[in-house]
Scaffold this active site. Structure first.
Site, PDB file in Angstrom:
ATOM      1  N   ARG A  70      -0.177  34.452 -12.799  1.00  0.00           N
ATOM      2  CA  ARG A  70      -1.142  35.501 -13.150  1.00  0.00           C
ATOM      3  C   ARG A  70      -1.536  35.418 -14.622  1.00  0.00           C
ATOM      4  NH1 ARG A  70       0.794  41.239 -11.489  1.00  0.00           N
ATOM      5  NH2 ARG A  70      -1.253  41.868 -12.226  1.00  0.00           N
ATOM      6  N   ASN A 107      -4.435  48.638 -15.972  1.00  0.00           N
ATOM      7  CA  ASN A 107      -4.500  47.175 -15.946  1.00  0.00           C
ATOM      8  C   ASN A 107      -3.522  46.549 -16.926  1.00  0.00           C
ATOM      9  OD1 ASN A 107      -6.492  47.672 -14.158  1.00  0.00           O
ATOM     10  ND2 ASN A 107      -8.191  47.168 -15.522  1.00  0.00           N
ATOM     11  N   ASP A 109      -4.054  43.326 -17.883  1.00  0.00           N
ATOM     12  CA  ASP A 109      -4.748  42.077 -18.211  1.00  0.00           C
ATOM     13  C   ASP A 109      -5.150  41.947 -19.678  1.00  0.00           C
ATOM     14  OD1 ASP A 109      -7.063  43.708 -18.435  1.00  0.00           O
ATOM     15  OD2 ASP A 109      -7.668  43.289 -16.368  1.00  0.00           O
ATOM     16  N   HIS A 134       0.733  50.667 -17.256  1.00  0.00           N
ATOM     17  CA  HIS A 134       1.604  49.760 -16.498  1.00  0.00           C
ATOM     18  C   HIS A 134       2.046  48.548 -17.309  1.00  0.00           C
ATOM     19  CE1 HIS A 134      -0.166  51.571 -12.525  1.00  0.00           C
ATOM     20  NE2 HIS A 134       0.663  52.379 -13.137  1.00  0.00           N
ATOM     21  N   GLY A 206     -13.211  52.068 -11.336  1.00  0.00           N
ATOM     22  CA  GLY A 206     -12.612  50.887 -10.712  1.00  0.00           C
ATOM     23  C   GLY A 206     -11.167  51.031 -10.310  1.00  0.00           C
ATOM     24  N   THR A 207     -10.789  52.204  -9.819  1.00  0.00           N
ATOM     25  CA  THR A 207      -9.426  52.334  -9.275  1.00  0.00           C
ATOM     26  C   THR A 207      -9.486  52.953  -7.891  1.00  0.00           C
ATOM     27  OG1 THR A 207      -7.211  53.310  -9.535  1.00  0.00           O
ATOM     28  CG2 THR A 207      -9.040  54.519 -10.539  1.00  0.00           C
ATOM     29  N   SER A 208      -8.552  52.503  -7.025  1.00  0.00           N
ATOM     30  CA  SER A 208      -8.514  53.041  -5.670  1.00  0.00           C
ATOM     31  C   SER A 208      -7.903  54.441  -5.654  1.00  0.00           C
ATOM     32  CB  SER A 208      -7.710  52.110  -4.753  1.00  0.00           C
ATOM     33  OG  SER A 208      -6.422  51.918  -5.297  1.00  0.00           O
TER      34      SER A 208
HETATM   35  P1  OAD Z   1      -6.954  48.482  -6.526  1.00  0.00           P
HETATM   36  O1  OAD Z   1      -7.033  47.041  -6.181  1.00  0.00           O
HETATM   37  O2  OAD Z   1      -6.098  49.362  -5.704  1.00  0.00           O
HETATM   38  O3  OAD Z   1      -8.422  49.126  -6.499  1.00  0.00           O
HETATM   39  C1  OAD Z   1      -9.504  48.501  -7.136  1.00  0.00           C
HETATM   40  C2  OAD Z   1     -10.700  49.436  -7.067  1.00  0.00           C
HETATM   41  O4  OAD Z   1     -11.756  48.821  -7.783  1.00  0.00           O
HETATM   42  C3  OAD Z   1     -11.222  49.721  -5.662  1.00  0.00           C
HETATM   43  O5  OAD Z   1     -11.430  51.116  -5.495  1.00  0.00           O
HETATM   44  C4  OAD Z   1     -12.556  48.966  -5.606  1.00  0.00           C
HETATM   45  O6  OAD Z   1     -13.531  49.627  -4.794  1.00  0.00           O
HETATM   46  C5  OAD Z   1     -12.970  48.995  -7.063  1.00  0.00           C
HETATM   47  N1  OAD Z   1     -13.874  47.907  -7.475  1.00  0.00           N
HETATM   48  C6  OAD Z   1     -13.996  46.655  -6.947  1.00  0.00           C
HETATM   49  N2  OAD Z   1     -14.938  45.959  -7.631  1.00  0.00           N
HETATM   50  C7  OAD Z   1     -15.398  46.779  -8.602  1.00  0.00           C
HETATM   51  C8  OAD Z   1     -16.366  46.628  -9.646  1.00  0.00           C
HETATM   52  N3  OAD Z   1     -17.051  45.482  -9.818  1.00  0.00           N
HETATM   53  N4  OAD Z   1     -16.602  47.676 -10.460  1.00  0.00           N
HETATM   54  C9  OAD Z   1     -15.910  48.844 -10.309  1.00  0.00           C
HETATM   55  N5  OAD Z   1     -14.977  49.027  -9.358  1.00  0.00           N
HETATM   56  C10 OAD Z   1     -14.723  48.017  -8.517  1.00  0.00           C
HETATM   57  O7  OAD Z   1      -6.541  48.557  -8.074  1.00  0.00           O
HETATM   58  P2  OAD Z   1      -5.956  49.777  -8.897  1.00  0.00           P
HETATM   59  O8  OAD Z   1      -6.504  51.073  -8.429  1.00  0.00           O
HETATM   60  O9  OAD Z   1      -6.074  49.439 -10.326  1.00  0.00           O
HETATM   61  O10 OAD Z   1       0.197  48.764 -10.168  1.00  0.00           O
HETATM   62  O11 OAD Z   1      -4.425  49.704  -8.495  1.00  0.00           O
HETATM   63  C11 OAD Z   1      -3.532  50.614  -9.074  1.00  0.00           C
HETATM   64  C12 OAD Z   1      -2.185  49.975  -9.259  1.00  0.00           C
HETATM   65  O12 OAD Z   1      -1.733  49.470  -8.002  1.00  0.00           O
HETATM   66  C13 OAD Z   1      -2.168  48.753 -10.153  1.00  0.00           C
HETATM   67  O13 OAD Z   1      -2.088  49.073 -11.534  1.00  0.00           O
HETATM   68  C14 OAD Z   1      -0.934  48.031  -9.691  1.00  0.00           C
HETATM   69  C15 OAD Z   1      -1.129  48.158  -8.197  1.00  0.00           C
HETATM   70  O14 OAD Z   1       0.028  48.109  -7.446  1.00  0.00           O
HETATM   71  C16 OAD Z   1       1.310  48.119 -10.522  1.00  0.00           C
HETATM   72  O15 OAD Z   1       1.433  46.909 -10.422  1.00  0.00           O
HETATM   73  C17 OAD Z   1       2.380  49.027 -11.045  1.00  0.00           C
END
Ligand code: OAD
Length: 262
Positions: A70, A107, A109, A134, A206-208
């Site tokens: 990664r 993130n 990253d 995180h 951009g978070t689920s």
């Molecule tokens: P997810 O992968 O769960 O969600 C990503 C979100 O980004 C989704 O709602 C997509 O619809 C949205 N998305 C996709 N493309 C996009 C774009 N171009 N612009 C805007 N949004 C877009 O990622 P997170 O919500 O960040 O934790 O996940 C939360 C945590 O779960 C992470 O930090 C990680 C993971 O397990 C740990 O590792 C502790």
């Protein structure tokens, strides 16, 4: 409700204090994989095998191999127009003495930090750095002593003997990220919730919205009387709470939403 950019701009312009919460989607257009989407990391990898303290105790080589991969992949990615728009906007509001912006990210990253440093200019000692809930792929910490450091070097995970070791005590180093089952840093959490409580607007990008405590930040803003704006191409559990929802990718929408009109 689904809104157009001008309505959301107006709400942001009138807010004295704004919290921006970002997730993996903000970096999707930089080429960083998300976790739960169609090509998400958790589709092909089981978190309990590579992102828990138990996994690291059982097989540190496997865990480091994944984090090394990664790091290498993310290390090649650059901030996109969304990261740059956020960094420029936060800086502008700070420089003009205007309403405060706190950027909180899930993130690991480092792309918000890279954009903040670029926006601030070379040598600026105090760019507006994000609160990283995180941790970071590019920081390590010792599994035994208090040693912590930034580290972007390649990881040799060929065998357990070649894994990174602490320069102070010789114990195994680990990525300084939060794994499943681990608590977030209390100081980091406190800063994030203080910002959520005082924010008149929480903008969620951009978070689920499935992982807590991050997903509770917009709820804290709502409880304190503020509003939520969501930027996401797809609906999430946050959508129903949002005053305005902007549907689309953040690399397109954030520059439209945050660009200076002067
Ligand atoms: P997810 O992968 O769960 O969600 C990503 C979100 O980004 C989704 O709602 C997509 O619809 C949205 N998305 C996709 N493309 C996009 C774009 N171009 N612009 C805007 N949004 C877009 O990622 P997170 O919500 O960040 O934790 O996940 C939360 C945590 O779960 C992470 O930090 C990680 C993971 O397990 C740990 O590792 C502790």
């Amino acid at each position: 409700m689904t809104a157009s950019v001008p309505e959301a701009r107006e709400l942001l312009a009138g807010a004295r204090s704004v919290l921006v919460l970002t997730g993996a989607g903000v970096s999707a257009e930089s080429g960083v994989p998300t976790f739960r989407g169609r090509d998400g990391l958790w589709r092909t990898h089981r978190p309990e095998e590579i992102a828990t303290p138990e996994a690291f105790a059982r097989d540190p080589r496997l865990v480091w191999e994944w984090y090394g991969w990664r790091r290498e992949r993310v290390g090649r990615c650059r901030p996109n127009a969304g990261h740059h728009a956020l960094a420029g906007w936060a800086l502008e509001r700070g420089v003009t003495g205007g309403p405060g912006v706190t950027l909180v990210t899930q993130n690991v990253d480092g792309l918000h930090e890279a954009a903040a440093r670029e926006a601030a200019g070379v040598g600026d000692p105090a760019p507006a750095l994000p609160v990283e809930l995180h941790g970071s792929l590019f920081r390590i910490r010792c599994t035994r002593c208090a040693h912590r450091a930034s580290d972007r070097s390649p990881v040799d995970a060929a065998s357990e003997a070649s894994l990174p070791r602490c320069p102070a005590c010789g114990a195994l180093l680990r990525p300084n990220v939060v794994w499943f089952g681990e608590a977030l840093d209390p100081g980091v959490l406190e800063r994030a919730f203080a910002a959520a409580d005082r924010a008149e607007v929480c903008m969620v990008v951009g978070t689920s919205g499935l992982v807590h405590p991050a997903a509770s930040l917009p709820l804290a803003t709502l409880r304190a009387g503020g509003s939520v704006i969501e930027v996401n191409p797809d609906p999430t559990p946050i959508t129903g709470l949002a005053r305005y929802t902007l549907r689309g990718g953040s690399a397109t929408l954030l520059p439209e939403l945050l660009a200076s009109r002067s």
